[in-house]
Design a protein around this motif. Structure first.
Motif: not given
Length: 163
Positions: A2-6, A16-29, A43-49
């Motif tokens: 989870a930490f690594t994906q975050g 600025h690769d927002f789609k890849a960032a979203i994928e990483a946070y979803e895996k972390s979640n 924290r992850n939900y806030n980053n996703l927002a």
């Protein structure tokens, strides 16, 4: 995991690769949910927002910032609460609801000052400057722009002292 994906989410956001960032946070979640780590989820939900805000997908951004705020309050994570309130203010400002934007910025700033969270204090002053510029209050916008610059300089000086 989870930490690594975050962390991967942070790196992708900074690139600025927002789609890849979203994928990483979803895996972390997924991992954080299994671990029942409510603080990490907040924290992850806030980053996703913030990511969805960047993509101008405001319904998704509102969903995640409200999830973040709810979880952060539940686990008494004031740092995430202040950041989520700031992000909520940004969303309301971008949607043109200036009263709700100001209210959330005020709440965020109050908590950030209590926590001595210099970055969020700085960011709130910039947010107030943008808000007052949008609402035709140039003197208040300038006042907050000056406060932003002062906090930015202070943070930069402290970072140089640590290096």
């Amino acid at each position: 995991m989870a930490f690594t994906q975050g962390n991967l989410g942070i790196i992708n956001k900074n690139q600025h690769d927002f789609k890849a960032a979203i994928e990483a946070y979803e895996k972390s979640n997924s991992v954080l949910k299994e671990l029942k780590d409510e603080r990490g989820l907040a924290r992850n939900y806030n980053n996703l927002a913030a990511l969805y805000e960047e993509l101008e997908e405001y319904d998704q951004a509102f969903y995640y910032v409200n999830q973040s705020l709810s979880k952060a309050k539940t686990v008494d994570d004031a740092s995430t609460v202040t950041s989520a309130l700031h992000n909520l203010g940004n969303l309301y400002r971008k949607k043109g609801d200036f009263a709700f934007a100001r209210s959330n910025y005020e709440k965020s700033l109050e908590i950030a000052e209590r926590l001595d969270n210099k970055n969020v204090i700085r960011d709130n002053h910039m947010a107030f400057a943008k808000l007052y510029e949008q609402t035709g209050k140039p003197s208040l916008a300038l006042e907050h722009q000056k406060s932003f610059a002062s906090w930015k300089d202070s943070i930069t000086s402290q970072e140089h002292l640590k290096a």
